[in-house]
Write a protein that holds these residues in place. Structure first.
Motif, short mmCIF file in Angstrom:
data_model
loop_
_atom_site.label_atom_id
_atom_site.label_comp_id
_atom_site.label_asym_id
_atom_site.label_seq_id
_atom_site.Cartn_x
_atom_site.Cartn_y
_atom_site.Cartn_z
N TYR A 85 0.82 -1.30 -0.04
CA TYR A 85 0.02 0.11 0.03
C TYR A 85 0.87 1.17 -0.02
O TYR A 85 0.62 2.25 -0.50
CB TYR A 85 -0.84 0.00 1.16
CG TYR A 85 -2.02 1.06 1.34
CD1 TYR A 85 -3.03 1.24 0.38
CD2 TYR A 85 -1.64 2.17 2.26
CE1 TYR A 85 -3.95 2.34 0.65
CE2 TYR A 85 -2.51 3.34 2.21
CZ TYR A 85 -3.65 3.08 1.46
OH TYR A 85 -4.60 4.26 1.39
N SER A 86 1.68 1.01 0.57
CA SER A 86 3.02 2.21 0.64
C SER A 86 3.57 2.67 -0.79
O SER A 86 3.97 3.55 -1.32
CB SER A 86 3.97 2.01 1.78
OG SER A 86 4.64 1.16 1.44
N VAL A 87 3.68 1.51 -1.46
CA VAL A 87 4.28 1.70 -2.59
C VAL A 87 3.31 2.15 -3.54
O VAL A 87 3.66 3.29 -4.45
CB VAL A 87 4.89 0.24 -3.45
CG1 VAL A 87 5.32 0.51 -4.86
CG2 VAL A 87 5.98 -0.09 -2.29
N ASN A 88 1.95 1.94 -3.68
CA ASN A 88 1.08 2.20 -4.68
C ASN A 88 -0.31 2.30 -4.02
O ASN A 88 -1.03 1.17 -4.02
CB ASN A 88 0.99 1.57 -5.76
CG ASN A 88 -0.14 1.80 -6.96
OD1 ASN A 88 -0.60 3.05 -6.76
ND2 ASN A 88 -0.08 1.11 -8.16
N MET A 101 -6.36 -0.78 -6.65
CA MET A 101 -7.50 -1.68 -5.98
C MET A 101 -7.24 -3.18 -5.82
O MET A 101 -7.57 -3.76 -4.98
CB MET A 101 -8.67 -1.50 -6.79
CG MET A 101 -9.82 -1.98 -6.36
SD MET A 101 -10.45 -1.43 -4.69
CE MET A 101 -10.57 0.35 -4.91
N TRP A 102 -6.00 -3.55 -6.66
CA TRP A 102 -6.00 -4.93 -6.62
C TRP A 102 -5.10 -5.15 -5.28
O TRP A 102 -5.35 -6.36 -4.83
CB TRP A 102 -4.93 -5.33 -7.80
CG TRP A 102 -5.61 -5.29 -9.04
CD1 TRP A 102 -5.53 -4.42 -10.06
CD2 TRP A 102 -6.60 -6.43 -9.32
NE1 TRP A 102 -6.04 -4.85 -11.20
CE2 TRP A 102 -6.80 -5.93 -10.86
CE3 TRP A 102 -6.99 -7.62 -8.88
CZ2 TRP A 102 -7.65 -6.79 -11.61
CZ3 TRP A 102 -7.74 -8.26 -9.79
CH2 TRP A 102 -8.42 -8.06 -10.83
N ILE A 103 -4.49 -4.16 -4.45
CA ILE A 103 -3.83 -4.46 -3.36
C ILE A 103 -5.04 -4.73 -2.46
O ILE A 103 -4.89 -5.77 -1.64
CB ILE A 103 -2.98 -3.42 -3.07
CG1 ILE A 103 -1.91 -3.20 -4.04
CG2 ILE A 103 -2.47 -3.26 -1.60
CD1 ILE A 103 -0.91 -2.13 -3.92
N VAL A 104 -5.70 -3.77 -2.29
CA VAL A 104 -6.85 -4.11 -1.22
C VAL A 104 -7.69 -5.20 -1.60
O VAL A 104 -8.04 -6.16 -0.62
CB VAL A 104 -7.70 -2.81 -1.29
CG1 VAL A 104 -8.87 -3.02 -0.53
CG2 VAL A 104 -7.30 -1.40 -1.11
N LEU A 105 -8.11 -5.71 -2.80
CA LEU A 105 -8.73 -6.98 -3.08
C LEU A 105 -7.91 -8.04 -2.88
O LEU A 105 -8.50 -8.99 -2.09
CB LEU A 105 -9.31 -6.96 -4.63
CG LEU A 105 -10.01 -5.85 -4.97
CD1 LEU A 105 -10.27 -6.20 -6.55
CD2 LEU A 105 -11.28 -6.12 -4.20
N SER A 106 -6.64 -8.04 -2.82
CA SER A 106 -5.92 -9.17 -2.63
C SER A 106 -5.56 -9.33 -1.06
O SER A 106 -5.59 -10.39 -0.61
CB SER A 106 -4.27 -9.04 -3.28
OG SER A 106 -4.44 -8.95 -4.45
#
Length: 434
Positions: free
Chosen positions: A341-344, A348-353
């Motif tokens: 999350y800090s990188v990008n 939304m893919w980070i949240v979903l993952s």
């Protein structure tokens, strides 16, 4: 990166090689306390594993001081010396506690003194980025109090979670790996030299944990004790303090506009470092729950009990190894989720993952007695508990009748049953396992 890797390997090797002799020394010195009511193991096991970890820390710092690029950390900053001074003090207090069981308030005072020693030598928080406000400079007293508070909280959070074989070392290693990736990105990608000490501390911390884990995995042959848990907690806190309070976010110049706008937009980047409890969220949650639980009962916050998260996992039916792996899973999910999350922060893919993996973790929690079975062709590569049970041959009695074979019922091993901790410190072990 090669020098960081070399430092990590040297630290891990020294810690691993010294843990065996330290185990024998702990047995001779009598650092094998009686079994307490809250303990999971039922057989005396030596402590003082922190001795090997401390010498691994010293070896890592010594090697880094003689490397071309990392030597600049020692020349331009006094933080490595500050870390070593605070670590030596907290390690000495831990060794005394492992041997003589000193009072909890004395340990708390020692933790505050160790943090103060680091502050005096320059390892302190100078400013903090506040969302919507900008970089807020702290006075000397404010920086000192905040630094001491973060060190004490992190040390006790790690100490509280050290209740199962390999749990604390593995969770801190996961946190250190995520922290190293973040600090190295700031140092290498943006050329900010102030982040180099934090990268070095994280690499050394990973080496300390990786070198000790082979001796501490279930069944553990030695425990790190307070000399180890408080030490790795202090090193983790020192790295977070170094990069959080001494790296000016405006130096990165990622965004145009005023400093206030830059810091406001960089909040996702600084969340994992502004509060190191984000990286060790599981131990921090365990610490907070323990304090609330004990004070609600009218007990001292330092009173020991069997209400920690790892105890609860054992009570609902998880095995020792599975409880540790579940704690590893959620620690990695939170640490690397915050890193991603800090990188990008816009992905939304980070949240979903993270949501998907959290659902998988919850399913694992609801299946405490489910044991996966490996296919026939892979049974030779997995532990016996994951192999399919074969029907035993029915013995024939002397009169020609079939005798009924006694079958062992599979009963889940619960906490407190003799043998749950494997081989003892002085008892017989399988030949070849040292």
């Amino acid at each position: 990166m090669r020098e960081y890797l070399l430092t990590l390997c040297i630290t891990a090797a020294v810690t691993y090689l010294l843990t065996g002799p330290v185990r024998k020394f702990a047995i001779v010195a009598g650092a094998m306390p009686e079994i307490r009511a809250r303990d999971v193991h039922r057989e005396p096991t030596p402590r003082l594993g922190g001795i090997a970890m401390f010498f691994g820390l010293c070896a890592g710092l010594l090697v880094a001081d003689h490397l071309t690029n990392l030597n600049e950390v020692f020349e331009k900053s006094n933080e490595p010396r500050a870390l070593l001074s605070g670590a030596a003090l907290i390690w000495l207090i831990g060794v005394l506690d492992d041997k003589f069981e000193i009072d909890a308030l004395i340990k708390l005072g020692g933790q505050m003194i160790a943090a103060g020693v680091m502050v005096v030598q320059g390892l302190t928080i100078l400013w903090i980025p506040v969302p919507g406000v900008g970089t807020v400079a702290l006075t000397q007293w404010q920086g000192t109090l905040l630094t001491v508070a973060l060190v004490v909280i992190t040390i006790n959070a790690v100490n509280f979670v050290d209740g199962l074989d390999g749990l604390a070392a593995g969770m801190v290693c996961i946190a250190a790996a995520a922290f190293f990736m973040y600090a190295y990105r700031i140092w290498y990608s943006y050329g900010i030299e102030a982040a180099a000490p934090a990268s070095l501390f994280a690499a050394i911390l990973m080496g300390m944990c990786l070198g000790f884990l082979p001796h501490n995995m279930h069944p553990a042959r030695i425990f790190m004790g307070d000399s180890g848990s408080m030490l790795i907690g202090l090193v983790l806190a020192a790295g977070a303090i170094s990069v959080t309070g001494q790296v000016d976010p405006d130096v990165m110049k990622l965004f145009s506009g005023s400093e206030r706008n830059a810091v406001h937009q960089m909040v996702p980047v600084y969340i994992p470092l502004l509060m190191p409890l984000t990286i060790i969220a599981i131990p921090a949650a365990d610490l907070i729950l323990a304090i609330v639980r004990r004070t609600w009962r009218g007990q001292s916050p330092f009173a020991a009990d069997r209400g920690h998260l790892h105890h609860r996992l054992l009570e609902i039916g998880h095995s020792h190894s599975r409880a540790v792996l579940i704690m590893y899973f959620f620690s990695a999910l939170i640490a690397f989720g915050a890193l991603a999350y800090s990188v990008n922060a816009a992905s939304m893919w980070i949240v979903l993952s993270v949501v998907f993996l959290s659902a998988i973790g919850l399913v694992l929690l609801l299946l405490p007695r489910f044991t996966p079975r490996a296919p026939r062709w892979a049974e030779s590569f997995v532990p016996p508990r994951y192999r399919r049970r074969r029907a035993a041959a029915v013995p024939v009695s002397e009169d020609g009748g079939a005798a009924v074979a006694d079958e062992e019922e599979r009963v889940p091993v619960t906490a407190g049953v003799s043998g749950v901790n494997g081989a003892t410190a002085v008892g017989h072990r399988t030949r070849g396992v040292r």
